[in-house]
Design a protein around this motif. Structure first.
Motif, PDB file in Angstrom:
ATOM      1  N   PHE A 194       0.835  -1.199   0.000  1.00 42.65           N
ATOM      2  CA  PHE A 194       0.000   0.000   0.000  1.00 42.65           C
ATOM      3  C   PHE A 194       0.876   1.257   0.000  1.00 42.65           C
ATOM      4  O   PHE A 194       0.591   2.237  -0.694  1.00 42.65           O
ATOM      5  CB  PHE A 194      -0.906   0.015   1.238  1.00 42.65           C
ATOM      6  N   LEU A 195       1.937   1.232   0.790  1.00 40.93           N
ATOM      7  CA  LEU A 195       2.816   2.389   0.898  1.00 40.93           C
ATOM      8  C   LEU A 195       3.523   2.669  -0.429  1.00 40.93           C
ATOM      9  O   LEU A 195       3.670   3.828  -0.836  1.00 40.93           O
ATOM     10  CB  LEU A 195       3.830   2.149   2.019  1.00 40.93           C
ATOM     11  N   ASP A 196       3.944   1.621  -1.100  1.00 44.52           N
ATOM     12  CA  ASP A 196       4.616   1.809  -2.390  1.00 44.52           C
ATOM     13  C   ASP A 196       3.671   2.385  -3.442  1.00 44.52           C
ATOM     14  O   ASP A 196       4.061   3.250  -4.231  1.00 44.52           O
ATOM     15  CB  ASP A 196       5.201   0.482  -2.882  1.00 44.52           C
ATOM     16  N   ILE A 197       2.429   1.913  -3.456  1.00 45.24           N
ATOM     17  CA  ILE A 197       1.465   2.426  -4.436  1.00 45.24           C
ATOM     18  C   ILE A 197       1.092   3.869  -4.095  1.00 45.24           C
ATOM     19  O   ILE A 197       0.965   4.717  -4.987  1.00 45.24           O
ATOM     20  CB  ILE A 197       0.209   1.547  -4.481  1.00 45.24           C
ATOM     21  N   ALA A 198       0.941   4.174  -2.823  1.00 46.43           N
ATOM     22  CA  ALA A 198       0.668   5.556  -2.420  1.00 46.43           C
ATOM     23  C   ALA A 198       1.813   6.469  -2.843  1.00 46.43           C
ATOM     24  O   ALA A 198       1.591   7.602  -3.294  1.00 46.43           O
ATOM     25  CB  ALA A 198       0.454   5.629  -0.910  1.00 46.43           C
ATOM     26  N   SER A 199       3.033   5.977  -2.713  1.00 46.77           N
ATOM     27  CA  SER A 199       4.197   6.764  -3.118  1.00 46.77           C
ATOM     28  C   SER A 199       4.211   6.985  -4.626  1.00 46.77           C
ATOM     29  O   SER A 199       4.489   8.090  -5.109  1.00 46.77           O
ATOM     30  CB  SER A 199       5.487   6.067  -2.680  1.00 46.77           C
ATOM     31  N   GLU A 200       3.921   5.922  -5.368  1.00 39.59           N
ATOM     32  CA  GLU A 200       3.859   6.053  -6.825  1.00 39.59           C
ATOM     33  C   GLU A 200       2.817   7.090  -7.229  1.00 39.59           C
ATOM     34  O   GLU A 200       3.059   7.939  -8.111  1.00 39.59           O
ATOM     35  CB  GLU A 200       3.516   4.698  -7.449  1.00 39.59           C
ATOM     36  N   ALA A 201       1.663   7.044  -6.588  1.00 38.68           N
ATOM     37  CA  ALA A 201       0.596   7.988  -6.908  1.00 38.68           C
ATOM     38  C   ALA A 201       0.995   9.416  -6.575  1.00 38.68           C
ATOM     39  O   ALA A 201       0.765  10.344  -7.372  1.00 38.68           O
ATOM     40  CB  ALA A 201      -0.671   7.602  -6.139  1.00 38.68           C
ATOM     41  N   ALA A 202       1.601   9.618  -5.404  1.00 38.14           N
ATOM     42  CA  ALA A 202       1.997  10.969  -4.991  1.00 38.14           C
ATOM     43  C   ALA A 202       3.079  11.528  -5.907  1.00 38.14           C
ATOM     44  O   ALA A 202       3.042  12.715  -6.283  1.00 38.14           O
ATOM     45  CB  ALA A 202       2.476  10.947  -3.541  1.00 38.14           C
ATOM     46  N   LEU A 203       4.041  10.717  -6.268  1.00 39.70           N
ATOM     47  CA  LEU A 203       5.112  11.169  -7.159  1.00 39.70           C
ATOM     48  C   LEU A 203       4.561  11.493  -8.551  1.00 39.70           C
ATOM     49  O   LEU A 203       4.993  12.473  -9.189  1.00 39.70           O
ATOM     50  CB  LEU A 203       6.197  10.099  -7.262  1.00 39.70           C
ATOM     51  N   THR A 204       3.605  10.702  -9.009  1.00 39.12           N
ATOM     52  CA  THR A 204       2.975  10.969 -10.296  1.00 39.12           C
ATOM     53  C   THR A 204       2.235  12.301 -10.259  1.00 39.12           C
ATOM     54  O   THR A 204       2.347  13.116 -11.188  1.00 39.12           O
ATOM     55  CB  THR A 204       2.002   9.829 -10.657  1.00 39.12           C
ATOM     56  N   GLY A 205       1.477  12.518  -9.192  1.00 41.78           N
ATOM     57  CA  GLY A 205       0.784  13.796  -9.055  1.00 41.78           C
ATOM     58  C   GLY A 205       1.742  14.970  -8.973  1.00 41.78           C
ATOM     59  O   GLY A 205       1.508  16.031  -9.567  1.00 41.78           O
ATOM     60  N   GLY A 206       2.841  14.779  -8.273  1.00 48.47           N
ATOM     61  CA  GLY A 206       3.832  15.844  -8.147  1.00 48.47           C
ATOM     62  C   GLY A 206       4.440  16.236  -9.476  1.00 48.47           C
ATOM     63  O   GLY A 206       4.717  17.418  -9.730  1.00 48.47           O
ATOM     64  N   SER A 207       4.648  15.253 -10.357  1.00 50.78           N
ATOM     65  CA  SER A 207       5.222  15.563 -11.669  1.00 50.78           C
ATOM     66  C   SER A 207       4.265  16.421 -12.493  1.00 50.78           C
ATOM     67  O   SER A 207       4.698  17.298 -13.260  1.00 50.78           O
ATOM     68  CB  SER A 207       5.560  14.272 -12.416  1.00 50.78           C
ATOM     69  N   ILE A 208       2.962  16.202 -12.316  1.00 54.08           N
ATOM     70  CA  ILE A 208       1.968  17.032 -13.011  1.00 54.08           C
ATOM     71  C   ILE A 208       2.010  18.467 -12.482  1.00 54.08           C
ATOM     72  O   ILE A 208       1.950  19.432 -13.248  1.00 54.08           O
ATOM     73  CB  ILE A 208       0.558  16.437 -12.837  1.00 54.08           C
ATOM     74  N   LEU A 209       2.123  18.606 -11.172  1.00 47.86           N
ATOM     75  CA  LEU A 209       2.193  19.955 -10.589  1.00 47.86           C
ATOM     76  C   LEU A 209       3.407  20.719 -11.109  1.00 47.86           C
ATOM     77  O   LEU A 209       3.342  21.924 -11.362  1.00 47.86           O
ATOM     78  CB  LEU A 209       2.241  19.870  -9.059  1.00 47.86           C
ATOM     79  N   GLU A 210       4.499  20.030 -11.280  1.00 53.89           N
ATOM     80  CA  GLU A 210       5.691  20.682 -11.819  1.00 53.89           C
ATOM     81  C   GLU A 210       5.471  21.139 -13.265  1.00 53.89           C
ATOM     82  O   GLU A 210       5.944  22.200 -13.672  1.00 53.89           O
ATOM     83  CB  GLU A 210       6.879  19.728 -11.739  1.00 53.89           C
ATOM     84  N   GLN A 211       4.749  20.358 -14.034  1.00 51.63           N
ATOM     85  CA  GLN A 211       4.490  20.724 -15.424  1.00 51.63           C
ATOM     86  C   GLN A 211       3.656  22.000 -15.534  1.00 51.63           C
ATOM     87  O   GLN A 211       3.868  22.820 -16.435  1.00 51.63           O
ATOM     88  CB  GLN A 211       3.774  19.576 -16.141  1.00 51.63           C
ATOM     89  N   TYR A 212       2.705  22.156 -14.626  1.00 46.33           N
ATOM     90  CA  TYR A 212       1.822  23.319 -14.672  1.00 46.33           C
ATOM     91  C   TYR A 212       2.401  24.535 -13.945  1.00 46.33           C
ATOM     92  O   TYR A 212       1.850  25.633 -14.046  1.00 46.33           O
ATOM     93  CB  TYR A 212       0.465  22.978 -14.045  1.00 46.33           C
ATOM     94  N   TRP A 213       3.478  24.361 -13.229  1.00 40.98           N
ATOM     95  CA  TRP A 213       4.045  25.442 -12.414  1.00 40.98           C
ATOM     96  C   TRP A 213       4.376  26.663 -13.278  1.00 40.98           C
ATOM     97  O   TRP A 213       5.123  26.587 -14.232  1.00 40.98           O
ATOM     98  CB  TRP A 213       5.302  24.949 -11.707  1.00 40.98           C
ATOM     99  N   GLY A 214       3.762  27.784 -12.950  1.00 38.18           N
ATOM    100  CA  GLY A 214       3.990  29.019 -13.696  1.00 38.18           C
ATOM    101  C   GLY A 214       3.274  29.089 -15.020  1.00 38.18           C
ATOM    102  O   GLY A 214       3.442  30.075 -15.759  1.00 38.18           O
ATOM    103  N   ASN A 215       2.453  28.067 -15.337  1.00 42.06           N
ATOM    104  CA  ASN A 215       1.777  28.027 -16.635  1.00 42.06           C
ATOM    105  C   ASN A 215       0.260  27.895 -16.498  1.00 42.06           C
ATOM    106  O   ASN A 215      -0.400  27.388 -17.410  1.00 42.06           O
ATOM    107  CB  ASN A 215       2.304  26.853 -17.470  1.00 42.06           C
ATOM    108  N   LEU A 216      -0.302  28.336 -15.398  1.00 35.63           N
ATOM    109  CA  LEU A 216      -1.736  28.206 -15.180  1.00 35.63           C
ATOM    110  C   LEU A 216      -2.509  29.172 -16.077  1.00 35.63           C
ATOM    111  O   LEU A 216      -2.107  30.318 -16.271  1.00 35.63           O
ATOM    112  CB  LEU A 216      -2.080  28.496 -13.718  1.00 35.63           C
ATOM    113  N   THR A 217      -3.626  28.686 -16.583  1.00 38.53           N
ATOM    114  CA  THR A 217      -4.517  29.546 -17.362  1.00 38.53           C
ATOM    115  C   THR A 217      -5.846  29.770 -16.658  1.00 38.53           C
ATOM    116  O   THR A 217      -6.573  30.710 -16.990  1.00 38.53           O
ATOM    117  CB  THR A 217      -4.794  28.935 -18.750  1.00 38.53           C
TER     118      THR A 217
END
Length: 276
Positions: free
Chosen positions: A8-31
């Motif tokens: 469970f912990l590994d899957i939660a980590s995978e999910a959080a890291l995946t979400g974090g990569s999306i946040l980095e992509q949108y950083w400074g580029n919000l519409t």
């Protein structure tokens, strides 16, 4: 049951890291930045995009589990004893202003009790993880709460609810009281990071009200597994649904609770705007 916690912990980590990569992509580029109904309660396209990817990870591995996500609400197998609580962007106001203090929070409740928690702070590259009985880590290294034993030596943190301008149930007076009694009180703007920072000893205690389960569940597990204490304000058992939390290194818990019990809320009618 505990044999499944590492998975469970590994899957939660995978999910959080995946979400974090999306946040980095949108950083400074919000519409799109809009309010969800309450003044100051912001949502952006980054929230929605990150949540979609997090849900994809969780549902791919556990299609029969329940989901409670900030943006999309209840989903999955609603009668499952396993419930994932997800905040894809905890600290949206910070994020929208490009203030790099935001996180992804992913937790698993089993029979309504938080058992697995991950908080990922992408802009600091910090991954906080914990599961019941497995301890708490920061970037895979063990963490522990501080040893601070007096309020006079402590550094605390809190936050303010979105309805703070309208309700008498606010913590303005508490903020002033604790500021007077401690070395300082910080206001980070992300409950999950606040809790993670208590867990790793950067902060000694945290209190807040008006929160949702996805704000708290992951951080609660991390604090507890790091040796800290989590309760209601009056030291009774913590209730995730209450939206109120008192978390500390344990040594300060009684003193913080006593302060909270004696401080009366600030009268909002006494606060007026100056004449223009």
């Amino acid at each position: 049951m505990t044999d499944s916690y590492p998975q469970f912990l590994d899957i939660a980590s995978e999910a959080a890291l995946t979400g974090g990569s999306i946040l980095e992509q949108y950083w400074g580029n919000l519409t799109t930045v809009r309010e969800k109904g309450r003044p100051g309660d912001l949502v952006t396209e980054a929230d929605a995009a990150a949540e979609r990817e997090i849900l994809n990870v969780i549902q791919r591995h556990f299609p029969n589990h329940g989901i409670l996500a900030e943006e999309s609400g209840q989903g999955g197998q609603v009668d499952s004893r396993y419930l994932w609580t997800i905040d894809p962007l905890d600290g949206t106001t910070n994020y929208a202003h490009q203030y790099p203090f935001s996180a992804v929070s992913v937790a698993l409740l089993i029979d309504q009790v938080p058992r697995v928690g991950v908080v990922y702070v992408p802009f600091h590259r910090e991954l906080f993880r914990a599961a019941t009985g497995l301890g708490a880590t920061l970037n895979r290294q063990p963490i522990h709460v501080s040893n601070t034993s007096t309020l006079a030596q402590s550094l605390l943190v809190t936050g303010f609810a979105y309805d703070r301008r309208e309700t008498a149930d606010n913590n303005y007076a508490e903020f002033c009281q604790f500021t007077h009694l401690t070395q300082g009180v910080r206001r980070g703007g992300s409950a999950s990071i606040d809790l993670a920072y208590v867990a790793c000893g950067r902060l000694d205690g945290y209190w807040e009200r008006g929160l949702s389960p996805w704000d708290l569940a992951a951080g609660v597990v991390i604090v507890q597994e790091a040796g800290g204490q989590v309760t209601a304000y009056d030291q009774s058992p913590f209730d995730l649904a209450s939206g109120r939390i008192l978390a500390s290194n344990g040594r300060l818990h009684r003193a913080m609770s006593q302060v909270l019990s004696r401080v009366k809320p600030l009268d909002l009618d006494s606060i007026t705007l100056p004449d223009s």
